[in-house]
Enzyme design. Structure first.
Site, PDB file in Angstrom:
ATOM      1  N   SER A  45       1.040  -1.770 -12.048  1.00 46.47           N
ATOM      2  CA  SER A  45       0.982  -0.558 -13.071  1.00 46.47           C
ATOM      3  C   SER A  45       1.916  -0.294 -13.887  1.00 46.47           C
ATOM      4  O   SER A  45       3.190  -0.524 -13.449  1.00 46.47           O
ATOM      5  CB  SER A  45       0.680   0.791 -12.121  1.00 46.47           C
ATOM      6  N   LYS A  94      -6.072  10.589 -10.499  1.00 45.53           N
ATOM      7  CA  LYS A  94      -4.943   9.945 -10.162  1.00 45.53           C
ATOM      8  C   LYS A  94      -3.872  11.252 -10.453  1.00 45.53           C
ATOM      9  O   LYS A  94      -3.283  11.470 -11.609  1.00 45.53           O
ATOM     10  CB  LYS A  94      -4.591   9.056 -10.918  1.00 45.53           C
ATOM     11  N   ARG A 151      -9.128   1.631  -3.209  1.00 48.23           N
ATOM     12  CA  ARG A 151      -8.029   2.586  -3.488  1.00 48.23           C
ATOM     13  C   ARG A 151      -8.394   3.980  -2.508  1.00 48.23           C
ATOM     14  O   ARG A 151      -9.491   4.486  -2.722  1.00 48.23           O
ATOM     15  CB  ARG A 151      -8.009   2.932  -4.913  1.00 48.23           C
TER      16      ARG A 151
END
Length: 210
Positions: free
Chosen positions: A109, A138, A43
């Site tokens: 998600s 995040k 990520r």
């Protein structure tokens, strides 16, 4: 290895938390000889596609566990990764599915009732539900669900769909998410930001029953 076992401890890379450390070396430590992380998700929202492919290829070659890529199905395919993880604002999973090989892992998600309703119609391999707890890793994470909120959304998953928890999870609170129905957890800061990633990953694995 069964999918639920692969999802037991997913570790997400984070360039900022690495603070110059080699991501491949840190991920090797997190896997801890097969006793720590069971899956690694690459990520990096700011990395150039070329760099993301290079990092993913290096991790695929170095690790004995599956490697998937956040958001970028194209990068995952180019790098020989095992799959990709998609957010609700990415290319819809049902659009992607016909264009990837059999066995290519696709996760999604889920952070709200509306998102659960949309995801229920998609052929995802797993749901990542969160944020379970407050997280600074995040920027677009919604309000913390807590273990009770996680459980409510987990119940919306299609029958047999494995679900994992993400967001602010550490060795101190992972057990509550597992008791709420998670087959595993996904972590960023608890491992990527740790002084000793191997011990951090082993501590999270230690809370799992059996």
């Amino acid at each position: 290895m069964a999918l639920a076992d692969q999802l037991r401890l997913m570790v997400l890379t984070d360039a900022a938390l690495l603070k110059g450390r080699d991501p491949v070396a840190v991920c090797r430590q997190a896997v801890a000889g097969g006793q720590g992380a069971t899956l690694v998700q690459v990520r990096d929202k700011s990395a150039a596609p070329r760099d993301l492919v290079a990092l993913t290829r290096a991790l695929v070659a170095a690790l004995p566990v599956p490697v998937i890529v956040n958001d970028r199905v194209d990068v995952a395919l180019a790098a020989g990764a095992s799959g990709a993880h998609l957010g609700q604002d990415d290319i819809p999973l049902d659009v992607v599915r016909p264009h990837v090989p059999n066995g290519f892992l696709l996760g999604v998600s889920v952070g709200s009732s509306d998102e659960a309703g949309r995801a229920a119609a998609w052929r995802a391999d797993y749901w990542s539900i969160g944020p379970c707890y407050a997280t600074a890793n995040k920027s677009d994470a919604g309000p913390a669900l807590g273990s009770e909120g996680f459980e409510r959304l987990a119940r919306r998953a299609p029958l047999g769909m494995p679900v994992i928890g993400i967001g602010g999870i550490s060795a101190t609170n992972a057990a509550a998410v597992i008791r709420a129905g998670a087959v595993g957890v996904a972590v960023i800061g608890a491992v990527m930001g740790a002084v000793d990633p191997e011990q951090a990953a082993l501590a999270i694995r230690a809370v799992f029953p059996g």
